[in-house]
Design a protein around this motif. Structure first.
Motif, PDB file in Angstrom:
ATOM      1  N   SER A 110       0.838  -1.209   0.000  1.00 49.06           N
ATOM      2  CA  SER A 110       0.000   0.000   0.000  1.00 49.06           C
ATOM      3  C   SER A 110       0.865   1.248   0.000  1.00 49.06           C
ATOM      4  N   SER A 111       0.277   2.353  -0.401  1.00 52.20           N
ATOM      5  CA  SER A 111       0.925   3.648  -0.164  1.00 52.20           C
ATOM      6  C   SER A 111       0.587   4.059   1.272  1.00 52.20           C
ATOM      7  N   GLY A 112       1.061   5.207   1.685  1.00 44.88           N
ATOM      8  CA  GLY A 112       0.852   5.645   3.068  1.00 44.88           C
ATOM      9  C   GLY A 112      -0.611   5.834   3.429  1.00 44.88           C
ATOM     10  N   VAL A 154      -2.486   2.907   4.774  1.00 44.39           N
ATOM     11  CA  VAL A 154      -2.149   2.518   6.141  1.00 44.39           C
ATOM     12  C   VAL A 154      -2.755   3.502   7.160  1.00 44.39           C
ATOM     13  N   LEU A 155      -2.973   4.746   6.737  1.00 44.59           N
ATOM     14  CA  LEU A 155      -3.720   5.662   7.617  1.00 44.59           C
ATOM     15  C   LEU A 155      -5.131   5.103   7.815  1.00 44.59           C
ATOM     16  N   GLU A 156      -5.684   4.577   6.732  1.00 42.15           N
ATOM     17  CA  GLU A 156      -7.002   3.957   6.806  1.00 42.15           C
ATOM     18  C   GLU A 156      -6.947   2.731   7.739  1.00 42.15           C
ATOM     19  N   GLU A 186       3.917  17.693   8.756  1.00 41.00           N
ATOM     20  CA  GLU A 186       2.899  18.044   7.762  1.00 41.00           C
ATOM     21  C   GLU A 186       3.594  18.453   6.458  1.00 41.00           C
ATOM     22  N   THR A 187       3.524  17.558   5.493  1.00 34.68           N
ATOM     23  CA  THR A 187       4.280  17.700   4.247  1.00 34.68           C
ATOM     24  C   THR A 187       3.773  18.839   3.362  1.00 34.68           C
ATOM     25  N   SER A 188       2.510  19.227   3.519  1.00 35.61           N
ATOM     26  CA  SER A 188       1.973  20.277   2.651  1.00 35.61           C
ATOM     27  C   SER A 188       2.472  21.666   3.042  1.00 35.61           C
ATOM     28  N   VAL A 209      -2.981  12.843  14.717  1.00 31.68           N
ATOM     29  CA  VAL A 209      -2.005  13.907  14.458  1.00 31.68           C
ATOM     30  C   VAL A 209      -1.051  13.511  13.343  1.00 31.68           C
ATOM     31  N   THR A 210      -0.556  14.537  12.662  1.00 29.47           N
ATOM     32  CA  THR A 210       0.452  14.355  11.623  1.00 29.47           C
ATOM     33  C   THR A 210       1.770  14.810  12.234  1.00 29.47           C
ATOM     34  N   HIS A 211       2.739  13.905  12.291  1.00 30.28           N
ATOM     35  CA  HIS A 211       4.017  14.302  12.905  1.00 30.28           C
ATOM     36  C   HIS A 211       4.648  15.420  12.090  1.00 30.28           C
TER      37      HIS A 211
HETATM   38  C1  LIG Z   1       3.349  11.136   1.582  1.00 25.67           C
HETATM   39  C2  LIG Z   1       2.505  11.295   2.779  1.00 25.67           C
HETATM   40  C3  LIG Z   1       1.402  10.450   3.037  1.00 25.67           C
HETATM   41  C4  LIG Z   1       1.035   9.280   2.181  1.00 25.67           C
HETATM   42  O1  LIG Z   1       0.777   9.531   0.893  1.00 25.67           O
HETATM   43  P1  LIG Z   1       0.670   8.331  -0.136  1.00 25.67           P
HETATM   44  O2  LIG Z   1       0.717   9.043  -1.421  1.00 25.67           O
HETATM   45  O3  LIG Z   1      -0.603   7.640   0.116  1.00 25.67           O
HETATM   46  O4  LIG Z   1       1.856   7.426   0.138  1.00 25.67           O
HETATM   47  C5  LIG Z   1       0.699  10.610   4.191  1.00 25.67           C
HETATM   48  N1  LIG Z   1       1.024  11.566   5.070  1.00 25.67           N
HETATM   49  C6  LIG Z   1       2.070  12.380   4.887  1.00 25.67           C
HETATM   50  C7  LIG Z   1       2.388  13.385   5.935  1.00 25.67           C
HETATM   51  C8  LIG Z   1       2.842  12.273   3.737  1.00 25.67           C
HETATM   52  O5  LIG Z   1       3.879  13.080   3.546  1.00 25.67           O
END
Ligand SMILES: *Cc1c(COP(=O)(O)O)cnc(C)c1O
Length: 385
Positions: free
Chosen positions: A59-61, A64-66, A136-138, A132-134
């Motif tokens: 899976s992608s990330g 796994v959050l799901e 935050e990539t955005s 929580v998001t450790h």
């Molecule tokens: C990359 C990322 C994800 C997962 O994204 P996928 O595209 O589903 O792998 C989730 N959370 C954060 C903070 C990320 O940077």
């Protein structure tokens, strides 16, 4: 021209990791693969700093959050989602989709989640879990996860953590901090191709699993652990076999560098990146207090389009950057310094960025960024001896 991938995932895959992944396909239910599987999961447990079983998924990330949600919660459970960006919003939406009663609390994008905010909300309602998001990539914001875990304290709410862009790059102590579910994926700090996601659950989260009633089949973490514990260790469904070979090679590299040295490398690259963009007259989205070690989001200069800037960086200089996400689309660009990224990569990025900004008509000294970044890196190297 070599392409330099500086997006916050997927991250650069070094040659030995890439080559390991191109081995001939093998039987995933064999002694040989069982050894690979066990070795990788032990190695990943070291990165998690945990004694609990590591649960892998193909899976992608996000998947796994799901998994984190459906393995621990029941429809109607009260969930506190603390969000500081697009990934926090995503985690929140997953919980809502499965019928949790979500209280969504959002802080201003570019700032992190103050631990007091968590404490305050936990006093107000009998929450079953906190999301929580450790990192935050955005927005390029790194939360103080240790402080958030302390703020949760003895409250029975489970702490579910998106560590996809932090684990293996930013200090994280699953067991010591009492984190209940921690999620990551292969294509970020682990420097592998996408395709494998991981989850670790605390004893408390395993207890919650036994009574949780959200629907699940593929994500059922009990099924995964049961299969791993068979005499011939395996996964219940076909794993991303090639990515496991890559993971084996990557863990070897990370072990040779040392996890703490890897963390320190990320901290240094972040500092150099921030100094570089500032010297070019740009402003990071996150204050220094919240500066992410793995990704720097930068406000676009007045009158410059994000797609133009990112396009020129890629086409003219081979440096691949990311645009903005969610609310920040068209307002920021992002530099990933996550995984197998080195000082010379940041210097190449700053060199190119200076030239692109000048080309776009900005009054900048195109060398100012690379100079500032180099100064920071040299000072760090001197301090480190
Ligand atoms: C990359 C990322 C994800 C997962 O994204 P996928 O595209 O589903 O792998 C989730 N959370 C954060 C903070 C990320 O940077």
């Amino acid at each position: 021209m070599d392409e330099l991938l500086l997006i916050p995932g997927p991250t650069p895959v070094p040659a030995p990791v890439r080559e390991a992944g191109s081995r001939p396909m093998t039987n995933h239910r064999s002694e040989a693969f069982a050894r690979v599987l066990r070795g990788v999961l032990d190695g990943v447990a070291e990165l998690y700093r945990t004694r609990q079983p590591v649960v892998p998924y193909a899976s992608s990330g996000t998947g796994v959050l799901e998994a984190a949600v459906v393995n621990t919660l029941s429809p109607g459970d009260r969930v506190l989602a603390l969000s500081c960006g697009a990934f926090g919003d995503r985690f929140s939406r997953i919980a809502r989709t499965y019928g949790a009663e979500v209280t969504h609390v959002e802080v201003e994008w570019g700032t992190g989640i103050p631990p007091e905010l968590l404490e305050e909300h936990l006093r107000q309602a009998p929450y079953r879990a906190v999301l929580v998001t450790h990192n935050e990539t955005s927005t390029g914001v790194q939360n103080d996860l240790a402080a958030l875990a302390r703020a949760r304290g003895d409250h029975p709410a489970l702490l579910l953590v998106d560590a996809v862009s932090s684990l293996g790059a930013i200090p994280l102590e699953t067991d010591r901090w009492g984190l209940d579910v921690v999620v990551t994926a292969s294509q970020k700090a682990l420097g592998c191709p996408p395709g494998v996601g991981f989850l670790v659950a605390s004893p408390r989260a395993w207890e919650a699993y036994r009574t949780s009633r959200m629907p699940r089949y593929y994500w059922d973490m009990g099924l995964v652990v049961e299969a791993l514990q068979k005499p011939l260790a395996q996964t219940p469904f076909t794993p991303a076999v090639s990515v496991f070979y890559s993971l084996e090679a990557s863990l070897k590299l990370l072990r040779a560098e040392g996890l703490e040295a890897v963390w320190e490398r990320h901290r240094r690259l972040s500092e150099a990146t921030r100094a570089g963009v500032r010297a070019l007259g740009l402003r990071p989205v996150a204050d220094d207090r919240w500066a992410s070690w793995t990704v720097t989001a930068v406000w676009l200069p007045e009158g410059v389009s994000g797609s133009e800037l990112v396009g020129r960086m890629g086409e003219q200089h081979g440096v691949v950057l990311a645009g903005g996400q969610g609310k920040l689309e068209g307002r920021v660009f992002r530099i990933g310094h996550l995984g197998y990224v080195w000082p010379q990569d940041i210097l190449r990025c700053m060199e190119a960025l200076g030239l692109v900004l000048k080309d776009l008509g900005l009054a900048v000294d195109p060398q100012a960024g690379v100079r500032a970044a180099r100064e920071v890196l040299e000072a760090q190297a001197a301090r480190a001896g």
